[in-house]
Design a protein around this motif. Sequence first.
Motif, PDB file in Angstrom:
ATOM      1  N   SER A  48    -122.846  33.775  54.715  1.00  0.00           N
ATOM      2  CA  SER A  48    -121.629  34.271  55.353  1.00  0.00           C
ATOM      3  C   SER A  48    -120.521  33.282  55.006  1.00  0.00           C
ATOM      4  O   SER A  48    -120.577  32.115  55.389  1.00  0.00           O
ATOM      5  CB  SER A  48    -121.838  34.360  56.864  1.00  0.00           C
ATOM      6  N   ILE A  49    -119.527  33.757  54.255  1.00  0.00           N
ATOM      7  CA  ILE A  49    -118.497  32.873  53.700  1.00  0.00           C
ATOM      8  C   ILE A  49    -117.125  33.281  54.218  1.00  0.00           C
ATOM      9  O   ILE A  49    -116.759  34.449  54.200  1.00  0.00           O
ATOM     10  CB  ILE A  49    -118.508  32.934  52.156  1.00  0.00           C
ATOM     11  N   THR A  50    -116.373  32.299  54.670  1.00  0.00           N
ATOM     12  CA  THR A  50    -114.994  32.511  55.101  1.00  0.00           C
ATOM     13  C   THR A  50    -114.064  32.118  53.961  1.00  0.00           C
ATOM     14  O   THR A  50    -114.193  31.027  53.399  1.00  0.00           O
ATOM     15  CB  THR A  50    -114.670  31.641  56.330  1.00  0.00           C
ATOM     16  N   VAL A  51    -113.160  33.010  53.612  1.00  0.00           N
ATOM     17  CA  VAL A  51    -112.125  32.706  52.627  1.00  0.00           C
ATOM     18  C   VAL A  51    -110.886  32.335  53.430  1.00  0.00           C
ATOM     19  O   VAL A  51    -110.214  33.196  53.997  1.00  0.00           O
ATOM     20  CB  VAL A  51    -111.847  33.907  51.698  1.00  0.00           C
ATOM     21  N   GLY A  52    -110.607  31.039  53.492  1.00  0.00           N
ATOM     22  CA  GLY A  52    -109.527  30.552  54.343  1.00  0.00           C
ATOM     23  C   GLY A  52    -108.149  30.712  53.751  1.00  0.00           C
ATOM     24  O   GLY A  52    -107.199  31.053  54.452  1.00  0.00           O
ATOM     25  N   ARG A 108    -112.815  26.208  45.701  1.00  0.00           N
ATOM     26  CA  ARG A 108    -112.815  24.868  46.282  1.00  0.00           C
ATOM     27  C   ARG A 108    -113.307  24.967  47.717  1.00  0.00           C
ATOM     28  O   ARG A 108    -113.110  25.979  48.389  1.00  0.00           O
ATOM     29  CB  ARG A 108    -111.410  24.255  46.295  1.00  0.00           C
ATOM     30  N   LEU A 109    -113.909  23.904  48.193  1.00  0.00           N
ATOM     31  CA  LEU A 109    -114.363  23.843  49.565  1.00  0.00           C
ATOM     32  C   LEU A 109    -113.155  23.642  50.482  1.00  0.00           C
ATOM     33  O   LEU A 109    -112.313  22.785  50.227  1.00  0.00           O
ATOM     34  CB  LEU A 109    -115.354  22.688  49.723  1.00  0.00           C
ATOM     35  N   ASP A 110    -113.047  24.443  51.514  1.00  0.00           N
ATOM     36  CA  ASP A 110    -111.949  24.338  52.473  1.00  0.00           C
ATOM     37  C   ASP A 110    -112.285  23.216  53.444  1.00  0.00           C
ATOM     38  O   ASP A 110    -113.222  23.327  54.224  1.00  0.00           O
ATOM     39  CB  ASP A 110    -111.779  25.663  53.216  1.00  0.00           C
ATOM     40  N   GLU A 111    -111.531  22.148  53.381  1.00  0.00           N
ATOM     41  CA  GLU A 111    -111.790  20.979  54.224  1.00  0.00           C
ATOM     42  C   GLU A 111    -110.807  20.875  55.383  1.00  0.00           C
ATOM     43  O   GLU A 111    -110.712  19.840  56.032  1.00  0.00           O
ATOM     44  CB  GLU A 111    -111.755  19.717  53.357  1.00  0.00           C
ATOM     45  N   THR A 112    -110.097  21.963  55.661  1.00  0.00           N
ATOM     46  CA  THR A 112    -109.105  21.963  56.732  1.00  0.00           C
ATOM     47  C   THR A 112    -109.722  21.608  58.075  1.00  0.00           C
ATOM     48  O   THR A 112    -109.187  20.797  58.824  1.00  0.00           O
ATOM     49  CB  THR A 112    -108.430  23.351  56.824  1.00  0.00           C
ATOM     50  N   PHE A 113    -110.868  22.217  58.384  1.00  0.00           N
ATOM     51  CA  PHE A 113    -111.497  21.982  59.679  1.00  0.00           C
ATOM     52  C   PHE A 113    -111.997  20.548  59.801  1.00  0.00           C
ATOM     53  O   PHE A 113    -111.923  19.945  60.865  1.00  0.00           O
ATOM     54  CB  PHE A 113    -112.630  22.976  59.925  1.00  0.00           C
ATOM     55  N   ASP A 114    -112.509  19.992  58.702  1.00  0.00           N
ATOM     56  CA  ASP A 114    -112.940  18.591  58.712  1.00  0.00           C
ATOM     57  C   ASP A 114    -111.760  17.671  58.998  1.00  0.00           C
ATOM     58  O   ASP A 114    -111.871  16.713  59.765  1.00  0.00           O
ATOM     59  CB  ASP A 114    -113.581  18.202  57.378  1.00  0.00           C
ATOM     60  N   ARG A 115    -110.613  17.964  58.382  1.00  0.00           N
ATOM     61  CA  ARG A 115    -109.430  17.141  58.612  1.00  0.00           C
ATOM     62  C   ARG A 115    -108.931  17.272  60.042  1.00  0.00           C
ATOM     63  O   ARG A 115    -108.470  16.309  60.641  1.00  0.00           O
ATOM     64  CB  ARG A 115    -108.326  17.496  57.620  1.00  0.00           C
ATOM     65  N   MET A 116    -109.032  18.478  60.609  1.00  0.00           N
ATOM     66  CA  MET A 116    -108.619  18.661  62.009  1.00  0.00           C
ATOM     67  C   MET A 116    -109.525  17.856  62.932  1.00  0.00           C
ATOM     68  O   MET A 116    -109.046  17.227  63.878  1.00  0.00           O
ATOM     69  CB  MET A 116    -108.673  20.147  62.392  1.00  0.00           C
TER      70      MET A 116
END
Length: 134
Positions: A48-52, A108-116
Amino acid sequence: MEVMAKNRPSDSAGPGQRQLRVGELIRRTLSDVLNRGDIHDPDLNRMSITVGEVRMSNDLKVATIYVLPLFGQGKEEVVGLLARNKGELRRVVSKSLTLKFAPDLRFRLDETFDRMDDTRRLFEQEDVRRDLDD
C-alpha cells in the motif's frame, strides 16, 4: 545585441501553475493505479503506497514522485519496485494526460513525515522550549 526574455519566471520563483496542475494529475493517476493494483507486478501490488507529491521539471519532461509505503514498512523496497515498473507506470500516466511528451518518472522516498517527527522532537527538548518561552 542581447535579447532578454520578459515576464519569464526565474527558476527560484517556484513551480508555475501548469507544473502544479500536471503534477497533481500525475499524483492522482498514480495513486489510483497503485490503489487498484493495476500493475502487473505482484510484489508491487501487495504494498500500500502513498503518493505524497509530484514535482515537475520546467519543461514537464521529468516527474519526480515522492512516495511512502503504508506505516513506513518496506521503505527500502518501494522505490526499487516502482523503478522496476517505470515503463508500465509511464504508459498509464501518458494515457491519462494530453501532453506532448510522456514525462520520465523518477521515484524518491517521501521523507516529509520523518522531518516533521524530527522537528517535533526538537521542540520538545528542554533547552529549546526554554528559549521559545523567553
